[in-house]
Design a protein around this motif. Structure first.
Motif, PDB file in Angstrom:
ATOM      1  N   THR A  46      -7.205  17.114   8.508  1.00  0.00           N
ATOM      2  CA  THR A  46      -8.415  16.988   8.585  1.00  0.00           C
ATOM      3  C   THR A  46      -9.275  16.798   7.326  1.00  0.00           C
ATOM      4  N   GLN A  47      -9.069  17.830   6.431  1.00  0.00           N
ATOM      5  CA  GLN A  47      -9.786  17.818   4.983  1.00  0.00           C
ATOM      6  C   GLN A  47      -9.124  16.827   4.352  1.00  0.00           C
ATOM      7  N   GLY A  48      -7.949  16.448   4.327  1.00  0.00           N
ATOM      8  CA  GLY A  48      -7.385  15.235   3.467  1.00  0.00           C
ATOM      9  C   GLY A  48      -8.268  14.262   3.841  1.00  0.00           C
ATOM     10  N   ASN A  49      -8.118  13.982   5.137  1.00  0.00           N
ATOM     11  CA  ASN A  49      -8.890  12.571   5.909  1.00  0.00           C
ATOM     12  C   ASN A  49     -10.067  12.431   5.036  1.00  0.00           C
ATOM     13  N   ALA A  50     -11.126  13.540   5.378  1.00  0.00           N
ATOM     14  CA  ALA A  50     -12.363  13.448   4.906  1.00  0.00           C
ATOM     15  C   ALA A  50     -12.481  13.364   3.622  1.00  0.00           C
ATOM     16  N   LYS A  87     -12.704   2.889  -4.975  1.00  0.00           N
ATOM     17  CA  LYS A  87     -11.167   2.683  -4.954  1.00  0.00           C
ATOM     18  C   LYS A  87     -10.814   1.568  -3.759  1.00  0.00           C
ATOM     19  N   ILE A  88      -9.664   1.523  -3.732  1.00  0.00           N
ATOM     20  CA  ILE A  88      -9.173   0.391  -2.474  1.00  0.00           C
ATOM     21  C   ILE A  88      -8.185   1.346  -1.903  1.00  0.00           C
ATOM     22  N   ARG A  89      -8.506   1.835  -0.616  1.00  0.00           N
ATOM     23  CA  ARG A  89      -8.066   2.687   0.062  1.00  0.00           C
ATOM     24  C   ARG A  89      -7.871   2.364   1.678  1.00  0.00           C
ATOM     25  N   PHE A  90      -6.863   2.800   2.224  1.00  0.00           N
ATOM     26  CA  PHE A  90      -6.536   2.568   3.640  1.00  0.00           C
ATOM     27  C   PHE A  90      -6.962   3.294   4.685  1.00  0.00           C
ATOM     28  N   PHE A  91      -7.589   3.017   5.766  1.00  0.00           N
ATOM     29  CA  PHE A  91      -7.779   3.550   7.121  1.00  0.00           C
ATOM     30  C   PHE A  91      -7.283   3.103   8.274  1.00  0.00           C
ATOM     31  N   MET A 127       0.833  -1.044   0.009  1.00  0.00           N
ATOM     32  CA  MET A 127       0.046  -0.012   0.147  1.00  0.00           C
ATOM     33  C   MET A 127       0.867   1.301  -0.052  1.00  0.00           C
ATOM     34  N   ASP A 128       0.242   2.666  -0.650  1.00  0.00           N
ATOM     35  CA  ASP A 128       0.985   3.650  -0.603  1.00  0.00           C
ATOM     36  C   ASP A 128       0.269   4.335   0.459  1.00  0.00           C
ATOM     37  N   VAL A 129       1.116   4.766   1.641  1.00  0.00           N
ATOM     38  CA  VAL A 129       0.305   5.560   2.796  1.00  0.00           C
ATOM     39  C   VAL A 129      -0.163   6.849   2.130  1.00  0.00           C
ATOM     40  N   PRO A 130      -1.374   6.956   2.547  1.00  0.00           N
ATOM     41  CA  PRO A 130      -2.067   8.394   1.861  1.00  0.00           C
ATOM     42  C   PRO A 130      -1.295   9.598   2.522  1.00  0.00           C
ATOM     43  N   GLU A 131      -1.128  10.419   1.679  1.00  0.00           N
ATOM     44  CA  GLU A 131      -0.589  11.649   1.975  1.00  0.00           C
ATOM     45  C   GLU A 131      -0.721  12.383   3.303  1.00  0.00           C
ATOM     46  N   HIS A 132      -2.324  12.451   3.387  1.00  0.00           N
ATOM     47  CA  HIS A 132      -2.634  13.460   4.722  1.00  0.00           C
ATOM     48  C   HIS A 132      -2.264  12.735   6.097  1.00  0.00           C
ATOM     49  N   CYS A 133      -1.849  11.334   5.972  1.00  0.00           N
ATOM     50  CA  CYS A 133      -1.314  10.525   7.001  1.00  0.00           C
ATOM     51  C   CYS A 133       0.100  10.956   7.378  1.00  0.00           C
ATOM     52  N   ARG A 134       0.771  11.613   6.565  1.00  0.00           N
ATOM     53  CA  ARG A 134       2.100  11.988   6.581  1.00  0.00           C
ATOM     54  C   ARG A 134       2.081  13.431   7.015  1.00  0.00           C
ATOM     55  N   THR A 135       1.116  14.077   6.827  1.00  0.00           N
ATOM     56  CA  THR A 135       1.189  15.826   7.126  1.00  0.00           C
ATOM     57  C   THR A 135       1.499  15.763   8.795  1.00  0.00           C
ATOM     58  N   THR A 136       2.351  16.833   9.082  1.00  0.00           N
ATOM     59  CA  THR A 136       2.453  16.802  10.481  1.00  0.00           C
ATOM     60  C   THR A 136       1.586  18.093  11.053  1.00  0.00           C
ATOM     61  N   PHE A 137       1.420  18.269  12.507  1.00  0.00           N
ATOM     62  CA  PHE A 137       0.585  19.048  13.097  1.00  0.00           C
ATOM     63  C   PHE A 137       1.457  20.355  13.527  1.00  0.00           C
TER      64      PHE A 137
END
Ligand code: AKG
Length: 276
Positions: free
Chosen positions: A63-67, A76-80, A43-53
């Motif tokens: 938050t918007q990326g997640n939504a 699609k086949i996506r990862f949560f 899997m490719d880790v979705p970009e919004h998971c890499r964003t720092t706070f």
């Protein structure tokens, strides 16, 4: 003989759910699990998971990326992921295979093994036995309920998210790919609760606004004592009426509880809500 008996149909109609043993063999369950392990490995880790706070703006973007990642995942086949599995640089702090909460929502369309199970003669037989004339698959998910960290799923009705007019047109099939027990987070149901409509409905908000979704109505508070635990043996399936109230607890055990689940809708004389 039909895979689903008349007694099973009666139980489904009365309680809003029924367990049918032996939909899949142990080998079929293992093949689905093996394939999922390969999918997660690649899997490719979705970009919004890499964003720092680091800033408020970053947090908003995340938050918007997640939504957005969630709401556009229908084909699609996506990862949560489970909570707390990434460090602040977006790197895994638990083994990758133990990080995923679920994969969705179109395994049935793109993954041959999942497609085969979704359209198997036994599944077609269930749809027929329940009188569906034009069954369509709405979505599919692989849920991991990871050992030690698999989060709870709070009480809900599936028709809150998969709304139709009239109601009563959606059914979930929830297939245990390993034993689901009270210890590792099996489903719990309120028998008969499918008969009182839905307490809330998820809708999309106007385009260009955030959040992307909202609820009309509120989930009720349910009497804890009304929930009945529903263990399922590996290979068994639970049929879940779209309006029956159900939940699952956290998995605090050392055993995972993998399931493959998908939803079927009777399409004849049914309006699928564009707000879903
Ligand atoms: C659902 O798919 O509606 C569920 O409630 C699944 C919950 C679970 O697998 O723990």
């Amino acid at each position: 003989m039909d895979f689903m008996t008349d007694q099973d149909v009666q139980k489904y109609r009365e309680d809003g759910y029924v367990v049918l043993d032996g939909l899949l063999t142990a080998q079929e369950c293992d093949e689905l699990r093996q394939r999922m392990s390969e999918i997660v490995d690649r899997m490719d880790v979705p970009e919004h998971c890499r964003t720092t706070f680091s800033t408020y703006h970053d947090e908003q973007l995340k938050t918007q990326g997640n939504a957005d990642y969630f709401i556009t995942s229908g084909d699609k086949i996506r990862f949560f992921f489970e909570k707390g599995v990434f460090d602040d640089k977006g790197e895994f702090i638990v083994p990758k295979q133990r990080s995923v909460n679920k994969v969705g929502h179109a395994l049935h369309a793109y993954e041959p093994l999942y497609k085969k199970v979704t359209h198997s003669p036994n599944v077609q037989g269930i749809a027929k036995k329940l009188g569906l004339s034009t069954p369509v698959i709405l979505q599919s998910m692989y849920i991991f309920k990871q050992p030690g960290i698999g989060g709870e799923v709070t009480p809900h009705q599936d028709a809150t998210f998969l709304y139709t007019e009239p109601l009563g047109r959606v059914m979930g099939l929830w297939i245990a790919l390993e034993d689901a027990t009270v210890n590792n987070g099996c489903l719990w149901f309120i028998p008969g609760s499918q008969n009182s409509g839905i307490s809330r409905r998820m809708v999309r908000t106007p385009e260009g606004t955030f959040p992307l979704t909202d609820f009309i109505g509120r989930e009720q508070t349910y009497d804890e004592e009304k929930f009945v635990p529903t263990p399922v043996k590996k290979g068994g399936v639970v049929l879940i009426h779209g309006e029956v109230v159900h939940r699952s607890a956290e998995n605090m055990s050392e055993d995972s509880r993998h399931v493959y689940t998908f939803h079927i809708m009777e399409a004849q004389e049914t309006r699928w809500s564009p707000d879903n």
